[in-house]
Structures are given as structure tokens and as C-alpha cells.
Design a protein around this motif. Structure first.
Motif, short mmCIF file in Angstrom:
data_model
loop_
_atom_site.label_atom_id
_atom_site.label_comp_id
_atom_site.label_asym_id
_atom_site.label_seq_id
_atom_site.Cartn_x
_atom_site.Cartn_y
_atom_site.Cartn_z
N ASP A 1 0.85 -1.19 0.00
CA ASP A 1 0.00 0.00 0.00
C ASP A 1 0.89 1.24 0.00
O ASP A 1 1.62 1.49 0.95
N SER A 2 0.83 2.03 -1.06
CA SER A 2 1.72 3.18 -1.20
C SER A 2 1.49 4.24 -0.12
O SER A 2 2.44 4.88 0.34
N VAL A 3 0.25 4.41 0.31
CA VAL A 3 -0.06 5.41 1.34
C VAL A 3 0.54 4.99 2.68
O VAL A 3 1.21 5.77 3.36
N VAL A 4 0.30 3.74 3.06
CA VAL A 4 0.83 3.23 4.33
C VAL A 4 2.36 3.20 4.29
O VAL A 4 3.03 3.54 5.27
N SER A 5 2.90 2.81 3.14
CA SER A 5 4.36 2.76 2.99
C SER A 5 4.98 4.13 3.20
O SER A 5 6.04 4.25 3.84
N ALA A 6 4.34 5.18 2.68
CA ALA A 6 4.85 6.55 2.84
C ALA A 6 4.83 6.95 4.32
O ALA A 6 5.78 7.58 4.82
N ILE A 7 3.77 6.58 5.03
CA ILE A 7 3.67 6.91 6.45
C ILE A 7 4.77 6.20 7.25
O ILE A 7 5.41 6.80 8.12
N VAL A 8 5.00 4.93 6.92
CA VAL A 8 6.07 4.17 7.59
C VAL A 8 7.42 4.85 7.36
O VAL A 8 8.20 5.03 8.31
N SER A 9 7.68 5.24 6.12
CA SER A 9 8.96 5.88 5.79
C SER A 9 9.13 7.21 6.53
O SER A 9 10.22 7.52 7.04
N GLN A 10 8.07 7.99 6.58
CA GLN A 10 8.14 9.29 7.26
C GLN A 10 8.38 9.14 8.75
O GLN A 10 9.20 9.85 9.34
N ARG A 11 7.69 8.20 9.38
CA ARG A 11 7.87 7.99 10.82
C ARG A 11 9.25 7.43 11.13
O ARG A 11 9.89 7.82 12.11
N ASP B 1 7.09 13.07 -2.68
CA ASP B 1 6.80 14.41 -3.17
C ASP B 1 5.54 15.01 -2.55
O ASP B 1 4.93 15.91 -3.10
N ASP B 2 5.14 14.50 -1.41
CA ASP B 2 3.98 15.05 -0.71
C ASP B 2 4.46 16.01 0.38
O ASP B 2 5.65 16.08 0.68
N ALA B 3 3.54 16.76 0.97
CA ALA B 3 3.91 17.78 1.96
C ALA B 3 4.66 17.18 3.15
O ALA B 3 5.66 17.73 3.62
N ALA B 4 4.16 16.04 3.65
CA ALA B 4 4.79 15.42 4.83
C ALA B 4 6.23 15.00 4.53
O ALA B 4 7.13 15.19 5.37
N SER B 5 6.46 14.43 3.35
CA SER B 5 7.82 14.00 2.99
C SER B 5 8.76 15.20 2.90
O SER B 5 9.91 15.14 3.36
N HIS B 6 8.30 16.29 2.29
CA HIS B 6 9.14 17.49 2.19
C HIS B 6 9.42 18.07 3.58
O HIS B 6 10.54 18.54 3.84
N GLU B 7 8.43 18.03 4.46
CA GLU B 7 8.64 18.54 5.81
C GLU B 7 9.70 17.74 6.55
O GLU B 7 10.62 18.31 7.16
N VAL B 8 9.57 16.41 6.51
CA VAL B 8 10.55 15.56 7.21
C VAL B 8 11.93 15.70 6.56
O VAL B 8 12.95 15.69 7.25
N ARG B 9 11.95 15.85 5.23
CA ARG B 9 13.22 16.07 4.55
C ARG B 9 13.86 17.37 5.06
O ARG B 9 15.09 17.45 5.28
N GLY B 10 13.02 18.41 5.24
CA GLY B 10 13.52 19.67 5.79
C GLY B 10 14.08 19.48 7.19
O GLY B 10 15.13 20.05 7.54
N ASP B 11 13.41 18.66 8.00
CA ASP B 11 13.89 18.39 9.36
C ASP B 11 15.27 17.72 9.33
O ASP B 11 16.16 18.05 10.13
N ALA B 12 15.43 16.79 8.40
CA ALA B 12 16.71 16.08 8.29
C ALA B 12 17.82 17.03 7.85
O ALA B 12 18.93 17.02 8.41
N LEU B 13 17.51 17.86 6.88
CA LEU B 13 18.51 18.82 6.38
C LEU B 13 18.88 19.84 7.45
O LEU B 13 20.05 20.21 7.59
#
Length: 210
Positions: free
Chosen positions: A118-128, A150-162
């Protein structure tokens, strides 16, 4: 009715009977195969439904163990959900419980092992998982994990990492991209604007945000 017509009908009837005698075995076999296919489909559907119901009950058992504070027992039960659609959901719940009990590294291991189509659940797992990796000082690994999101949550977490890695300019870019994907009234927007400001950026005015 003319004699010729009677003969034609008799001849046609004989031909039909002859054809049936010659092809009876094939017809019976075809009907049998068709019935077998129908039975097989219903059997498979019943089996699939039963399997899903069993997995659902086992997932609920995981939640019950977590609620009771029995994290190790929940972990054992969650392992039994492997190869079911509930496996990743159980991993998310278990990881949260592990974090809440101060076992961040256990939560990281739980989410690393989580697999889903499931792509949606997979994205949530990756973000957490990425958030936990950032907290553990593994920002680069978090960035690799988020690659392609390329969704808002992924960009936000990417910003946190950077930001954690001291790359503030790139962090600002990531936060701006996240803001650009959020509605002006989104509840998480205020936190994102604070993160952008902390990284040295200026939050866009509401009328210019998309």
C-alpha cells in the motif's frame, strides 16, 4: 406439411442426436470443468475472507496488548501478521508504543522490518522511520529513505533532516515546498512556518500560498 419437409426435419433430428452421442463426453467434461471453476472461485473467496477476518482479529489482539502495556506480547503477536495487509499497521502502532515507552531503537527496528504494497501506508512508515532516524542522529539515512517522496509530509521531514545536518538553505527549500502543497487552513501549516523561520526563512503570506 410436405413429405420433403418431414424428411428434412427427421434428418436434422438424427443429425442432432448423432452429434450429441459423438460429443457427449466432451459436453459433460466441459460442464464439469465449468462447475469446478465456479466452485473453486467460491472456495477461494471464502478462504480469502476467512484469512482476512483471522488477520483482523489478530491485529485487534495486538492493539489490546499495546493498550494493556504489554509491548513484548504485542511484538510477538505482530510478528504473526507477516504477509497480511495488517502487518504494516501493526508495526506503526507497535513502534508508537515503543517510542512512548522510551525504546526508540526498538521502534526503528520495528519500522525497518515493516513491509507493505500500500503506497499510502508505505509513505507513512517511511516518514515515521525518518523522524526517528533524525532523532537518532542519522539524518543522511533519513534523507535516503525519503528519496522520491513528493507530498507535503515528505518534504517537511526532509527539511527536518537537512536542518539537523546544518544544511539550512536546503531545509528552507524543503519547508517552502511543503508549505506550497498545503492548504492555507491546514492545521500543520503553523508548525511548518515556525520551522521555516527557525531555518532562516520567511513564511509566505496567506494570499501567496497555494
Amino acid at each position: 406439411m410436405a413429405i420433403d419437409d418431414l424428411l428434412d426435419e427427421h434428418e436434422q433430428s438424427e443429425r442432432v442426436r448423432t452429434w450429441l452421442r459423438n460429443n457427449a463426453a466432451g459436453l459433460i467434461g466441459g460442464v464439469a470443468l465449468g462447475l469446478a471453476a465456479i466452485y473453486g472461485w467460491f472456495w477461494w473467496k471464502d478462504q480469502s475472507t476467512a484469512k482476512q477476518m483471522k488477520a483482523s482479529d489478530e491485529y485487534q489482539a495486538v492493539l489490546d496488548q499495546i493498550q494493556a502495556g504489554k509491548i513484548k506480547d504485542a511484538q510477538v503477536k505482530a510478528a504473526g501478521l507477516k504477509d497480511t495487509s495488517f502487518a504494516a499497521l501493526a508495526a506503526l502502532d507497535l513502534a508508537k508504543a515503543q517510542v512512548d515507552s522510551g525504546k526508540r531503537d526498538d521502534a526503528i527496528a520495528t519500522l525497518r522490518a515493516a513491509k507493505t504494497d500500500d503506497s499510502v501506508v508505505s509513505a507513512i512508515v517511511s516518514q515515521r522511520l525518518a523522524r526517528l532516524l533524525i532523532d537518532a542522529g542519522k539524518g543522511e539515512e533519513a534523507l535516503t529513505l525519503l528519496n522520491g517522496g513528493d507530498d507535503a509530509a515528505s518534504h517537511e521531514v526532509r527539511g527536518d533532516a537537512l536542518f539537523a545536518l546544518g544544511r539550512k538553505e536546503q531545509a528552507r527549500d524543503a519547508y517552502n515546498k511543503a508549505l506550497g502543497l498545503l492548504d492555507v487552513a491546514a492545521p500543520q501549516r503553523r508548525l511548518l512556518e515556525l520551522k521555516l523561520s527557525q531555518a532562516g526563512g520567511t513564511p509566505p503570506k496567506p494570499e501567496s500560498a497555494s
